[in-house]
Design a protein around this motif. Structure first.
Motif, PDB file in Angstrom:
ATOM      1  N   GLY A  44       0.809  -1.205   0.000  1.00  0.00           N
ATOM      2  CA  GLY A  44       0.000   0.000   0.000  1.00  0.00           C
ATOM      3  C   GLY A  44       0.847   1.263   0.000  1.00  0.00           C
ATOM      4  O   GLY A  44       2.059   1.239  -0.224  1.00  0.00           O
ATOM      5  N   GLN A  45       0.203   2.381   0.283  1.00  0.00           N
ATOM      6  CA  GLN A  45       0.868   3.678   0.225  1.00  0.00           C
ATOM      7  C   GLN A  45       1.678   3.960   1.488  1.00  0.00           C
ATOM      8  O   GLN A  45       1.304   3.559   2.588  1.00  0.00           O
ATOM      9  N   ALA A  46       2.777   4.681   1.285  1.00  0.00           N
ATOM     10  CA  ALA A  46       3.621   5.118   2.402  1.00  0.00           C
ATOM     11  C   ALA A  46       3.268   6.545   2.798  1.00  0.00           C
ATOM     12  O   ALA A  46       2.745   7.327   1.993  1.00  0.00           O
ATOM     13  N   ILE A  47       3.563   6.894   4.049  1.00  0.00           N
ATOM     14  CA  ILE A  47       3.531   8.302   4.448  1.00  0.00           C
ATOM     15  C   ILE A  47       4.552   9.043   3.597  1.00  0.00           C
ATOM     16  O   ILE A  47       5.695   8.599   3.470  1.00  0.00           O
ATOM     17  N   PRO A  48       4.200  10.159   2.970  1.00  0.00           N
ATOM     18  CA  PRO A  48       5.171  10.891   2.153  1.00  0.00           C
ATOM     19  C   PRO A  48       6.446  11.230   2.936  1.00  0.00           C
ATOM     20  O   PRO A  48       6.388  11.516   4.142  1.00  0.00           O
ATOM     21  N   PHE A  49       7.557  11.195   2.242  1.00  0.00           N
ATOM     22  CA  PHE A  49       8.866  11.358   2.874  1.00  0.00           C
ATOM     23  C   PHE A  49       8.951  12.651   3.683  1.00  0.00           C
ATOM     24  O   PHE A  49       9.389  12.649   4.831  1.00  0.00           O
ATOM     25  N   GLU A  50       8.547  13.760   3.096  1.00  0.00           N
ATOM     26  CA  GLU A  50       8.656  15.042   3.799  1.00  0.00           C
ATOM     27  C   GLU A  50       7.775  15.080   5.040  1.00  0.00           C
ATOM     28  O   GLU A  50       8.140  15.671   6.057  1.00  0.00           O
ATOM     29  N   GLU A  51       6.629  14.435   4.965  1.00  0.00           N
ATOM     30  CA  GLU A  51       5.742  14.392   6.129  1.00  0.00           C
ATOM     31  C   GLU A  51       6.373  13.580   7.252  1.00  0.00           C
ATOM     32  O   GLU A  51       6.347  13.994   8.423  1.00  0.00           O
ATOM     33  N   LEU A  52       6.973  12.449   6.903  1.00  0.00           N
ATOM     34  CA  LEU A  52       7.565  11.595   7.932  1.00  0.00           C
ATOM     35  C   LEU A  52       8.785  12.260   8.566  1.00  0.00           C
ATOM     36  O   LEU A  52       8.957  12.212   9.789  1.00  0.00           O
ATOM     37  N   THR A  53       9.629  12.885   7.779  1.00  0.00           N
ATOM     38  CA  THR A  53      10.773  13.584   8.375  1.00  0.00           C
ATOM     39  C   THR A  53      10.288  14.740   9.242  1.00  0.00           C
ATOM     40  O   THR A  53      10.940  15.096  10.235  1.00  0.00           O
ATOM     41  N   GLY A  54       9.131  15.301   8.904  1.00  0.00           N
ATOM     42  CA  GLY A  54       8.535  16.321   9.771  1.00  0.00           C
ATOM     43  C   GLY A  54       8.129  15.759  11.117  1.00  0.00           C
ATOM     44  O   GLY A  54       8.258  16.438  12.149  1.00  0.00           O
ATOM     45  N   ASP A  87      -2.065   4.804   6.585  1.00  0.00           N
ATOM     46  CA  ASP A  87      -3.177   4.830   7.530  1.00  0.00           C
ATOM     47  C   ASP A  87      -2.754   5.348   8.903  1.00  0.00           C
ATOM     48  O   ASP A  87      -3.566   5.382   9.825  1.00  0.00           O
ATOM     49  N   LYS A  88      -1.498   5.767   9.059  1.00  0.00           N
ATOM     50  CA  LYS A  88      -0.989   6.299  10.328  1.00  0.00           C
ATOM     51  C   LYS A  88      -0.698   7.791  10.186  1.00  0.00           C
ATOM     52  O   LYS A  88      -0.594   8.323   9.086  1.00  0.00           O
ATOM     53  N   ASP A  89      -0.525   8.452  11.347  1.00  0.00           N
ATOM     54  CA  ASP A  89      -0.226   9.879  11.340  1.00  0.00           C
ATOM     55  C   ASP A  89       0.771  10.201  12.449  1.00  0.00           C
ATOM     56  O   ASP A  89       1.310   9.305  13.107  1.00  0.00           O
TER      57      ASP A  89
END
Length: 359
Positions: free
Chosen positions: A56-66, A308-310
């Motif tokens: 499935g989809q990953a959390i976008p890279f910039e969002e995760l580094t944030g 599906d995570k934040d």
């Protein structure tokens, strides 16, 4: 915001966690030292973070580094997940799809490397890891490393998490590597050794029915590759092994640390806190163990960045996996929670901040 203990909570109990700031994660402004009474106990290093999901989809890279920046994590190992679900599967997590094969692949590593070279983030700083390695077919690994060297020279500075034996994946066609497989790791282990690259190995100790069933596999690995920087994921614990007596577990870890100077324990995954550290009296035992071996462990969340995570989920995983930090003495806290062991393992010039002296 996260949760932390007040200064008086040197020894954590189930009711001692109180609300506080999370994510400051740096030395007290103007002092050059870290004040445990005022700053978060959450780890400043996440050595076990999966930037890519099983499917499935990953959390976008910039969002995760944030997420990392916001929570005060200054360094992280950028794992993919080598064992991926088929692209035609609707599953995001292997446990939801028993019978679906989960097999090693390079695609997550390439996605991570591409994100890394495009951005070269400095806050947090990231260490990109090779997770494609199939330990059951070690002959495929040196050619794979050659591909990585050609496509992304100098980018990959870690290896793993790779699976020696992971019982949770048995329904997805995973089988433990054999002693013969382990002997045949020699060519790629030499590459890692020559480059000073640590390798994180998931190797279950056993199950509640047979608590040390697979211990011999890690012992064989340590015996054959004593000069490699071996990191044992989750100290060998898992959801399949929740009932081992902490004294027995600590005894096994103590023996192996004494026998193997290059072994490092990975403290990632909330299974450790939920099933072991939080037991009555166990936190003090594990803290005392880590205080005796302050240079031999690194922290991590084992967060898997599926869409599906934040941030709230990551923040919680960081807080839960950091609770053991509250019971550590100052030396172990600096070496583990503030990242000194991680920096040393990677040969980085960076050092963890010193702790402020009590007035």
């Amino acid at each position: 915001m996260g949760r932390r203990l007040g200064a008086a909570a040197a020894v954590l109990t189930a009711v001692a966690v109180v609300a506080s700031q999370a994510g400051a994660g740096s030395a007290v402004a103007g002092t050059g030292c870290f004040d445990r009474a005022r700053e978060p106990y959450t780890s400043q290093v996440d050595s076990h973070l999966h930037f890519r999901p099983f499917g499935g989809q990953a959390i976008p890279f910039e969002e995760l580094t944030g997420y990392l920046h916001k929570s005060g994590v200054r360094h992280a190992s950028m794992y993919g997940i080598g064992q991926t679900l088929p692209t035609n599967s609707n599953c995001m997590y292997y446990l939801d799809c028993p019978g679906t094969p989960v097999v090693p692949s390079m695609k997550n590593d390439f996605a991570n490397a591409e994100n890394y070279v495009e951005t070269h983030p400095k806050d947090p700083e990231l260490t990109v890891s090779m997770t494609f390695m199939d330990l059951n077919h070690p002959e495929t690994i040196p050619p794979g490393i050659t591909v990585y060297d050609k496509e992304y020279p100098g980018v990959f500075r870690w290896a793993g998490e790779v699976n020696l034996v992971k019982q949770a994946l048995f329904p997805n066609h995973h089988t433990p590597a054999t002693s013969e497989n382990i002997k045949n790791w020699a060519p790629f282990m030499k590459v890692l050794r020559d480059r000073g690259i640590p390798i994180t190995i998931h190797s279950d100790l056993g199950s509640d029915a047979d608590q040390t069933k697979y211990l011999h596999l890690m012992e064989e690995t340590l015996r054959l590759y004593p000069e490699n920087k071996l990191v044992w994921a989750h100290m060998g614990l898992s959801k399949e092994l929740t009932a081992m007596d902490p004294d027995r577990h600590i005894g096994i870890m103590t023996r192996l640390l004494d026998e193997n100077p290059n072994l490092t324990l990975d403290l990632s995954w909330r299974v450790l806190e939920d099933n072991y550290f939080s037991r009555p009296g166990a936190r003090q035992k594990y803290a005392a163990f880590l205080d005796r071996y302050p240079t031999r462990a690194i922290p991590g969340t084992d967060f898997v960045a599926s869409r599906d995570k934040d941030y709230g989920v990551y923040e919680q995983e960081l807080e839960v996996t950091s609770r053991i930090n509250t019971a550590l003495d100052d030396r172990a806290f600096r070496d583990i929670a503030l990242g000194e062991n991680y920096y040393r393992l990677l040969g980085l010039k960076e050092s963890a901040p010193k702790l402020c002296r009590a007035e």
